[in-house]
Motif scaffolding. Structure first.
Motif, PDB file in Angstrom:
ATOM      1  N   LEU A 173       0.807  -1.219   0.000  1.00  0.00           N
ATOM      2  CA  LEU A 173       0.000   0.000   0.000  1.00  0.00           C
ATOM      3  C   LEU A 173       0.843   1.273   0.000  1.00  0.00           C
ATOM      4  N   SER A 174       2.152   1.143  -0.006  1.00  0.00           N
ATOM      5  CA  SER A 174       3.005   2.332   0.024  1.00  0.00           C
ATOM      6  C   SER A 174       2.872   3.217  -1.215  1.00  0.00           C
ATOM      7  N   PRO A 175       2.468   2.695  -2.391  1.00  0.00           N
ATOM      8  CA  PRO A 175       2.308   3.578  -3.549  1.00  0.00           C
ATOM      9  C   PRO A 175       1.083   4.495  -3.477  1.00  0.00           C
ATOM     10  N   TYR A 176       0.328   4.444  -2.373  1.00  0.00           N
ATOM     11  CA  TYR A 176      -0.928   5.188  -2.305  1.00  0.00           C
ATOM     12  C   TYR A 176      -0.960   6.128  -1.099  1.00  0.00           C
ATOM     13  N   PRO A 177      -0.055   7.118  -1.052  1.00  0.00           N
ATOM     14  CA  PRO A 177       0.027   7.985   0.127  1.00  0.00           C
ATOM     15  C   PRO A 177      -1.208   8.853   0.329  1.00  0.00           C
ATOM     16  N   LYS A 178      -1.852   9.319  -0.738  1.00  0.00           N
ATOM     17  CA  LYS A 178      -3.053  10.143  -0.570  1.00  0.00           C
ATOM     18  C   LYS A 178      -4.196   9.303  -0.017  1.00  0.00           C
ATOM     19  N   TYR A 179      -4.319   8.112  -0.519  1.00  0.00           N
ATOM     20  CA  TYR A 179      -5.361   7.204  -0.024  1.00  0.00           C
ATOM     21  C   TYR A 179      -5.101   6.866   1.445  1.00  0.00           C
ATOM     22  N   THR A 180      -3.859   6.587   1.778  1.00  0.00           N
ATOM     23  CA  THR A 180      -3.499   6.272   3.159  1.00  0.00           C
ATOM     24  C   THR A 180      -3.788   7.448   4.076  1.00  0.00           C
ATOM     25  N   ALA A 181      -3.513   8.663   3.615  1.00  0.00           N
ATOM     26  CA  ALA A 181      -3.787   9.856   4.423  1.00  0.00           C
ATOM     27  C   ALA A 181      -5.281  10.012   4.674  1.00  0.00           C
ATOM     28  N   LEU A 182      -6.102   9.733   3.672  1.00  0.00           N
ATOM     29  CA  LEU A 182      -7.553   9.805   3.856  1.00  0.00           C
ATOM     30  C   LEU A 182      -8.001   8.822   4.933  1.00  0.00           C
TER      31      LEU A 182
END
Length: 216
Positions: A183-192
């Protein structure tokens, strides 16, 4: 106030409208069903309520509402001041655009194959099921790349929480706990997801459903 009954299973997609109910502050009667492995255990009389045998189901003053986008729409109509479907006509369109993609493509078309591959093939060979799951993981990476590209701010649509955000939350949660993808390629998603877990509504639903926070 309307009489509201909410049918859900812990950790299922019903987490999303469950969060909306708490965001709206609507009183409701929770009716929980549990899992046996990957299948939800429904009583025999549930078929009369919802022949699809799925959650979520919302019953408002006797009216039975199924399908996550429809359930979310009903909750939004019961709490219009919360603007769960956006603040402008265009934002409302964007909310429906998101919900259709998440419901039809990501939830059903990808996770449906990953979690219950036997529903997607007539081949009873477990090796065939694993191939279905492998393809679903490939599609999940593609799905998440699209989601990451579409996210522009803290929330999916506009500058406040909409019906999209808790749906995105549960889809990310499944990826974290079930898929094994990076999941590291998805920083915006992780922030949400991290922002949502700070909200009292999400904390309350996680506690009610016996789920641990992801703490991303």
């Amino acid at each position: 106030m309307p009489d509201i009954k909410f049918f859900f299973a812990p950790g299922a997609c019903s987490v999303a409208p469950h969060v909306l109910l708490h965001e709206a502050g609507l009183p409701y009667e929770p009716i929980q069903y549990n899992y046996a492995a990957t299948e939800i255990q429904f009583p025999a009389d549930y078929t009369a309520l919802n022949p699809k045998r799925r959650v979520p189901v919302l019953v408002v003053d006797g009216e039975v509402i199924t399908e996550l986008p429809a359930v979310s729409t009903m909750i939004s109509q019961l709490a219009p001041e919360k603007q769960f479907f956006g603040k402008t006509p265009l934002e409302t369109v964007r909310v429906y655009e998101w919900l259709n993609y998440l419901s039809g493509t990501v939830h059903t078309g990808t996770y449906g194959q990953m979690i219950r591959p036997w529903r997607w093939t007539t081949d009873a060979d477990p090796k065939a099921h694993e191939r279905v799951k492998d393809k679903a993981r490939e599609r999940l990476v593609e799905n998440f790349a699209i989601i990451e590209d579409k996210l522009q701010g803290v929330y999916a649509v506009g500058d406040g929480l909409t019906a999209v955000d808790p749906f995105l939350y549960i889809l990310y949660r499944w990826a974290k706990t079930r898929s094994g993808i990076d999941l590291s390629p998805y920083p915006k998603y992780t922030a949400l997801v991290g922002a949502l877990e700070k909200r009292e509504s999400v904390k309350t639903v996680l506690a009610k459903e016996g789920l641990e926070a992801l703490n991303v």
